[in-house]
Scaffold this active site. Structure first.
Site, PDB file in Angstrom:
ATOM      1  N   LYS A  40      48.614  45.171  86.924  1.00 41.94           N
ATOM      2  CA  LYS A  40      48.438  44.637  86.353  1.00 41.94           C
ATOM      3  C   LYS A  40      47.036  44.711  86.607  1.00 41.94           C
ATOM      4  O   LYS A  40      46.072  44.940  86.480  1.00 41.94           O
ATOM      5  CB  LYS A  40      48.567  42.908  87.007  1.00 41.94           C
ATOM      6  CG  LYS A  40      47.525  42.062  85.930  1.00 41.94           C
ATOM      7  CD  LYS A  40      48.412  40.609  86.349  1.00 41.94           C
ATOM      8  CE  LYS A  40      47.111  39.432  85.841  1.00 41.94           C
ATOM      9  NZ  LYS A  40      47.512  38.539  85.297  1.00 41.94           N
ATOM     10  N   GLU A  92      48.176  44.182  91.226  1.00 47.85           N
ATOM     11  CA  GLU A  92      47.154  43.773  90.199  1.00 47.85           C
ATOM     12  C   GLU A  92      44.757  44.225  91.039  1.00 47.85           C
ATOM     13  O   GLU A  92      44.917  43.597  91.816  1.00 47.85           O
ATOM     14  CB  GLU A  92      46.386  42.240  90.256  1.00 47.85           C
ATOM     15  CG  GLU A  92      45.531  41.763  88.941  1.00 47.85           C
ATOM     16  CD  GLU A  92      45.279  40.136  88.477  1.00 47.85           C
ATOM     17  OE1 GLU A  92      46.020  39.551  89.427  1.00 47.85           O
ATOM     18  OE2 GLU A  92      44.364  39.912  88.270  1.00 47.85           O
TER      19      GLU A  92
HETATM   20  P1  13P Z   1      43.081  36.024  83.349  1.00 43.40           P
HETATM   21  O1  13P Z   1      43.924  36.972  82.383  1.00 43.40           O
HETATM   22  O2  13P Z   1      42.354  34.677  82.439  1.00 43.40           O
HETATM   23  O3  13P Z   1      42.319  37.496  83.437  1.00 43.40           O
HETATM   24  O4  13P Z   1      43.745  35.789  84.327  1.00 43.40           O
HETATM   25  C1  13P Z   1      44.711  36.678  84.974  1.00 43.40           C
HETATM   26  C2  13P Z   1      44.926  36.486  85.862  1.00 43.40           C
HETATM   27  O5  13P Z   1      46.036  36.388  86.916  1.00 43.40           O
HETATM   28  C3  13P Z   1      44.101  36.794  87.170  1.00 43.40           C
HETATM   29  O6  13P Z   1      45.319  37.420  88.675  1.00 43.40           O
END
Ligand code: 13P
Length: 341
Positions: A219, A177
């Site tokens: 992600k 991510e």
């Molecule tokens: P959000 O969808 O609130 O951005 O959170 C996703 C997430 O796992 C952030 O690390």
């Protein structure tokens, strides 16, 4: 074979019509969320809230996996089942956040670097034993005057790749991510450029570290106008820009993109996901791994009162259902007032 295992978990996580619930808020973040409904962040309140999410009957149709936090993976339901067991009994795959948070980067004002590699091999082995099948590490890239720097992007990319390699070694599917934040007054074009550069650097590092792309998930952020930008891009523009950006840089071997919501409202996040799936013509599944965009209505309905648990679970099921429809490009505004089927 390990890699076959990883591939099959990764593809289950992005199965048709399903997505991931990110419920892995760190102690600091969950405290902020609970504060919005005036609930003190005690261990029991955090447990009770997570139990609402994890025991909602019927969400298994729309939710493939849940990301847990270190405290949460060790907690139990009121009737004594571990949360991991409760999820498994519904056919939902448990995952775990393994980074230790984005910390101020020395010598780089306004930028952050994510920590958590120390002792990670041992922690991953323990989480795998506790039942986790996938992991998550979040890097944060901010846009501003003179930032992001190449050094910040490269440092975070290297850490993401080393985490991903260790996760695969431990038989956990890494969710990678790299979040380019939507904070700021920049136009969508700038968000596009920074997202593209970030993903290019991340995939280069993943390649260098021999990460099996088939056994991971990306992600990413959606490509958006900055929150304070006066010219806000339309839903269609966001969907087109996001897919164009991803097509430039994400290899087709990656099974799926599980978008974060990143501070969009729950409706915006669903609309954008829907518009992307409507356009489609991409080699990956386009799914979600939302935190705020799935949980905001649940917190609002619950308000910390056990009398509201049924309403809170209904709100969760409804949001998950809307996002499931968006995975097919079949979400409509009328669904906001309809009951989850
Ligand atoms: P959000 O969808 O609130 O951005 O959170 C996703 C997430 O796992 C952030 O690390």
């Amino acid at each position: 074979m390990k890699s076959e295992n990883l591939e099959s978990i990764a593809s289950k996580l992005v199965a048709a019509g399903k997505g991931i619930l990110a419920a892995d808020e760190s102690s600091g973040t969950i405290e902020k969320r609970l504060k919005t409904i005036n609930v003190p962040s005690t261990e029991e309140n955090r447990r009770e809230y997570r139990e609402i999410l994890f025991t909602t009957a019927g969400v298994r149709e729309f939710i493939s996996g849940v990301i847990l936090f270190d405290e949460t993976i060790r907690q139990k339901t009121r009737d004594g089942r571990t949360f991991v067991k409760a999820l498994e009994q519904q056919g939902i795959i448990p995952g775990i956040k393994v980074d230790n948070g984005a910390k101020t980067m020395a010598n780089f004002p306004g930028e952050k670097v994510t920590e958590g590699l120390d002792g990670l091999r041992e922690r991953l082995a323990e989480y795998r034993q506790l039942g986790a099948r996938f992991a998550k590490w979040r890097a944060v890239i901010a846009i501003g005057d003179g930032i992001p720097t190449d050094t910040c992007i490269a440092s975070n990319a290297e850490l993401l790749a080393r985490y991903a390699a260790l996760s695969q070694e431990a038989d956990l599917v890494p969710i990678v991510e790299p979040e380019v934040l939507m904070d700021g007054a920049h136009r969508i074009e700038r968000h596009f450029k920074v997202t593209q550069q970030t993903l290019e650097t991340v995939f280069h590092a993943l390649f260098e570290h021999r990460v099996a792309l088939e056994g991971m998930l990306l992600k990413p952020n959606m490509v958006l106008s900055g929150k304070d930008c006066p010219q806000q891009a339309s839903v269609q523009e966001v969907a087109e820009a996001t897919l164009r950006c991803m097509k430039h840089v994400v290899p087709a071997a990656v099974p799926g993109l599980v978008f974060l919501s990143g501070g969009q409202t729950d409706l915006q996040a669903t609309e954008h996901l829907n518009a992307m799936n409507y356009l489609d013509h991409v080699p990956w599944e386009l799914s979600f791994s939302f935190g705020r965009a799935l949980q905001a209505p649940v917190l609002k309905a619950w308000k910390g009162d056990s009398a509201n648990v049924a309403d809170a679970q209904m709100a969760f099921q409804h949001r998950a259902w809307c996002n499931s429809k968006a995975r097919f490009g079949k979400y409509t505004a009328e669904m906001e007032t309809a009951k989850a089927a």
